[in-house]
Write a protein that holds these residues in place. Structure first.
Motif, short mmCIF file in Angstrom:
data_model
loop_
_atom_site.label_atom_id
_atom_site.label_comp_id
_atom_site.label_asym_id
_atom_site.label_seq_id
_atom_site.Cartn_x
_atom_site.Cartn_y
_atom_site.Cartn_z
N GLU A 1 -5.11 -0.05 -12.85
CA GLU A 1 -4.93 0.76 -11.65
C GLU A 1 -5.68 0.15 -10.47
OE1 GLU A 1 -6.01 4.81 -12.24
OE2 GLU A 1 -4.16 5.28 -13.29
N GLN A 2 -5.05 0.18 -9.31
CA GLN A 2 -5.67 -0.29 -8.08
C GLN A 2 -5.48 0.78 -7.02
OE1 GLN A 2 -3.64 -3.99 -7.28
NE2 GLN A 2 -5.43 -5.14 -7.93
N ASP A 3 -6.48 0.94 -6.17
CA ASP A 3 -6.38 1.89 -5.08
C ASP A 3 -5.39 1.40 -4.04
OD1 ASP A 3 -8.30 3.51 -6.23
OD2 ASP A 3 -9.95 2.53 -5.17
N VAL B 1 -2.88 5.50 -6.02
CA VAL B 1 -3.16 4.35 -6.89
C VAL B 1 -1.83 3.71 -7.27
CG1 VAL B 1 -5.34 5.22 -7.83
CG2 VAL B 1 -3.21 5.80 -8.96
#
Length: 109
Positions: A23-25, A15
């Motif tokens: 949060e981003q993958d 992440v």
């Protein structure tokens, strides 16, 4: 692996934080080329509150024993490019041989 492999998968982890602090993958492949038996299925579902039938799609996969995979990892089907989130990881116990790991998946793309 006891199940017949229908594809190969990549396990994606990681992440990052965007400019807003969310949060981003990250589609960072940790392992690639893992043989897997992947099957998408549909089921007709009704509830007491809403008796209208709905079609729900879900996917399951089986990967070799001792594959390093956890729930909330992502899986990419290398044949089709589809990405799935791993909702659950389970395995049956057998005292004589190691059995495949079952993955309950939810398609994201």
């Amino acid at each position: 692996m006891q199940a017949i492999a229908t594809t190969r998968i990549s396990i994606l982890r990681g992440v990052t934080t965007d400019a807003y602090g969310d949060e981003q993958d990250v589609d960072m492949p940790v392992y690639t080329g893992i043989p897997a038996s992947l099957a998408e299925q549909t089921r007709r579902v009704t509830t007491r509150d809403d008796p209208t039938p709905r079609i729900v799609r879900y996917a399951t996969a089986r990967v070799p024993a001792r594959t390093d995979i956890t729930d909330q990892d992502r899986v990419r089907d290398e044949r089709t490019g589809a990405v799935y989130t791993v909702d659950a990881v389970s395995s049956m116990t057998n005292p004589t041989l190691t059995v495949d790991i079952r993955l309950d998946l939810r398609r994201t793309t």
